[in-house]
Each structure stands twice: as C-alpha cells, then as structure tokens.
Design a protein around this motif. Structure first.
Motif, PDB file in Angstrom:
ATOM      1  N   VAL A  42       0.874  -1.174   0.000  1.00  0.00           N
ATOM      2  CA  VAL A  42       0.000   0.000   0.000  1.00  0.00           C
ATOM      3  C   VAL A  42       0.907   1.218   0.000  1.00  0.00           C
ATOM      4  CG1 VAL A  42      -1.705   1.309   1.303  1.00  0.00           C
ATOM      5  CG2 VAL A  42      -1.880  -1.175   1.197  1.00  0.00           C
ATOM      6  N   VAL A  48      -6.532   2.756  -1.131  1.00  0.00           N
ATOM      7  CA  VAL A  48      -6.780   2.152   0.176  1.00  0.00           C
ATOM      8  C   VAL A  48      -5.763   2.617   1.217  1.00  0.00           C
ATOM      9  CG1 VAL A  48      -7.908   0.113  -0.761  1.00  0.00           C
ATOM     10  CG2 VAL A  48      -5.440   0.099  -0.438  1.00  0.00           C
ATOM     11  N   VAL A  64      -8.665  -3.326   7.513  1.00  0.00           N
ATOM     12  CA  VAL A  64      -7.412  -4.045   7.341  1.00  0.00           C
ATOM     13  C   VAL A  64      -7.567  -5.428   7.966  1.00  0.00           C
ATOM     14  CG1 VAL A  64      -4.965  -4.060   7.898  1.00  0.00           C
ATOM     15  CG2 VAL A  64      -6.111  -1.906   7.373  1.00  0.00           C
ATOM     16  N   VAL A 114      -7.016  -5.306   2.181  1.00  0.00           N
ATOM     17  CA  VAL A 114      -5.800  -4.715   2.726  1.00  0.00           C
ATOM     18  C   VAL A 114      -5.345  -5.676   3.817  1.00  0.00           C
ATOM     19  CG1 VAL A 114      -4.773  -2.748   3.896  1.00  0.00           C
ATOM     20  CG2 VAL A 114      -6.599  -2.398   2.222  1.00  0.00           C
ATOM     21  N   ARG A 121       1.538  -3.102   5.217  1.00  0.00           N
ATOM     22  CA  ARG A 121       0.203  -3.282   4.640  1.00  0.00           C
ATOM     23  C   ARG A 121       0.324  -3.522   3.139  1.00  0.00           C
ATOM     24  NH1 ARG A 121      -3.641   0.950   7.887  1.00  0.00           N
ATOM     25  NH2 ARG A 121      -3.475  -0.168   9.846  1.00  0.00           N
ATOM     26  N   GLU A 123      -1.940  -4.534  -0.581  1.00  0.00           N
ATOM     27  CA  GLU A 123      -3.191  -4.684  -1.316  1.00  0.00           C
ATOM     28  C   GLU A 123      -3.188  -6.096  -1.903  1.00  0.00           C
ATOM     29  OE1 GLU A 123      -3.398  -1.722  -4.359  1.00  0.00           O
ATOM     30  OE2 GLU A 123      -2.852  -0.121  -2.993  1.00  0.00           O
TER      31      GLU A 123
END
Length: 170
Positions: A42, A48, A64, A114, A121, A123
C-alpha cells in the motif's frame, strides 16, 4: 467508362478493407476467463492508503485484515502472489480460493483486501479477467493489419489508375 468503374470499385473495396476495425474481429467462441491474484504494498497514492483496522468487535469487510486471520488457502495464495513479481493466475474455477471473491471490477472488500503482514500493509487483489479466444487474437494480429494494407493498396491502385486515365486523355 471501364476505367471509371474499376477506379470506383477499387476505392469501394479499399475503403471497406481499411474500415475493418469497425467490423473485425468477429467473436468466435466464449471469452476465456482467468482468475488472477496480485499483491503490492500500500503506497501513499493508493485508494486504500487511509484504510484503518476495524474496531474491536466490529469486523467489517472493508478494514485491514491481519494475515493470521486469513484462512490457510487465502494465506497460501497471498504468499504465492507476494513471491511472484506480477502475481499469478489460475485457469480453472475450482482452482480458486473459496474464501476469496473474484469480481471483474474489484472494490474494497470484494476482490481487494488490505492485509497487514509483518508490520507492512499490502493490497491483495483477486479478480476475473476475461481473455479473448485465440481466433479473435489471430484476427487482431494477422487479418486486421493485412486487410488494412490490402485496402490501402487498393486505394493507391485506384488513384494510379485514375491518374493514368487522365494523363492518357491529354
């Protein structure tokens, strides 16, 4: 008179052949779906980027997800997609992960998760991609360009024939 008909015929055929993107390719068969899995970090410009973890007791699909909360098949798919630079795809519907959705247009919570993994983090995208049948691809690669070139040369021949007739009259 014959030359004028030949010129008109060549122009008509040439224009028809050059306009082939309007009517080619002719769909032959059904689209061939593939199911893709991709993982990317991310980043700040990501749609996001501002998503937070859901509050305790309020597990929503658009928050998340912790890596440990994914089922074993989803974790395996995540790991495989993370290891592969461009992700991976599967051909058969029964090779998909049951706990994941595969929409054509993923949205957060439906084809886009996520995932928090080792403090970062990511995607996690899962989607259905409809590929064109091989015959349509062959039309796009071979038939369309050749038809266009044939049409172009027919128009050139018509112009040359018309120019020749004009110069013969003088």
């Amino acid at each position: 008179m014959r030359t004028r008909l030949a010129v008109a015929g060549l122009v008509a055929v040439g224009v028809l052949l050059m306009a082939n993107p309007l009517y080619l390719p002719v769909p032959i068969g059904e689209p061939d779906p593939a199911y893709t899995h991709t993982v990317q970090p991310v980043e700040s410009g990501s749609p996001v980027a501002g998503v937070d973890a859901p509050e305790a007791g309020n597990e929503t699909a658009d928050g998340v997800v912790d890596y440990a909360d994914l089922d074993s098949e989803a974790r395996a798919a995540f790991d495989r997609a993370l290891d592969a630079e461009a992700g991976f795809g599967v051909e058969e519907p029964d090779e998909r992960v049951d706990s994941l959705s595969y929409p054509a247009e993923p949205t957060l919570g439906d084809g886009l998760l996520v995932v928090e993994y080792e403090g970062e983090r990511y995607e996690f995208w899962t989607r259905t991609v409809e590929r064109e049948p091989g015959a349509v691809v062959a039309q796009r690669i071979a038939v369309q360009p050749l038809a266009f070139l044939g049409g172009f040369f027919a128009v050139l021949a018509a112009a040359a024939l018309g120019f020749r007739e004009r110069s013969d009259r003088r």
